[in-house]
Design an enzyme around this catalytic site. Sequence first.
Site, PDB file in Angstrom:
ATOM      1  CD  GLU A  33      -3.039   1.255   2.054  1.00  0.00           C
ATOM      2  OE1 GLU A  33      -3.146   0.336   2.892  1.00  0.00           O
ATOM      3  OE2 GLU A  33      -3.870   2.193   1.947  1.00  0.00           O
ATOM      4  CD  GLU A  54      -8.215   2.698   4.141  1.00  0.00           C
ATOM      5  OE1 GLU A  54      -7.704   1.787   4.777  1.00  0.00           O
ATOM      6  OE2 GLU A  54      -7.594   3.385   3.332  1.00  0.00           O
TER       7      GLU A  54
HETATM    8 MN    MN Z   1      -5.688   2.723   2.593  1.00  0.00          MN
END
Ligand code: MN
Length: 297
Positions: free
Chosen positions: A156, A250
Amino acid sequence: MSATATPPYANAIGVHGLVWAGAWSEPEAHSTISKAKAAGYDLVEILFMDPSAIDVAMTRRILDEYGMRATASLGLSPATDVSSEDEDAVAAGNALLGQAVSVGVDLGLEYLGGVVFGALTKHSAPVTAAGRRNSVAAVRRMCELAAASDLPIGLEVVNRYESNLLNTGAQAVDYIREVAADNLYVHLDTYHMNIEENDFGQAVRTCGDLLGYVHIGESHRGYLGTGTVDFEGLFRAMAEIDYTGPITFESFSSTVVDPNLSYTLAIWRNLWEDNLDLARHARGFIEAQLRSAHRLS
Ligand code: MN
């Protein structure tokens, strides 16, 4: 025949666990999975900050009960920073990553990722050459463990205040070439891209076939469409490169807190209280973006 019968896209649409609950006890897992299902999602992303705390049998049973798919994410800490020169931290990080893969395989995850290449924290110096070598070795080992079970691993890419190693998609692509593992992908997140990338579409095209996971978050991490993220540019580029992987919403608010993660991410403001309304809105927003982008491409 209804025009909505077959979506023009193949992506699973997911939602992060912290939209629903700050931990993963059985009532919290049940509430998270059942509400994600009710809001129309295909998968839930489980927070793996401490994978040993995940009850695999309980989680698998509830996922199966609701027909939900699962992914998981974690971020390393200074004590488990595989990108440091501290042998103890690197060893502890390797152990944690190995444990995350083991629990992830037992759970039947479709994807495991996050800031697995270094500490998710504000660093006060650049990563050193030796630290980067430690990181590449740790991620290569993690990929080897996961490859035996066909588990994809994702890096990420986060902003400069949360990593000193991977802040752009291009950096992640270079890093993946260095690791040279077939099951390693870039995980882009629009919240972070909004801070670091020149252009949302260009970042997606730079990743190309190496793009394996996408977090959809607004610039303030609240309701989609109320901030400054260029969702049109992102979704059009994802359609152009024929990205078929998961797209996961998210969002964070002081309403739902895991101190381990929320405080690291500086979640101080209350961006929402009604998570079901937030999640339903996001699900509709993502689907509308996908339909528009695929109509154009
Ligand atoms: Mn994230």
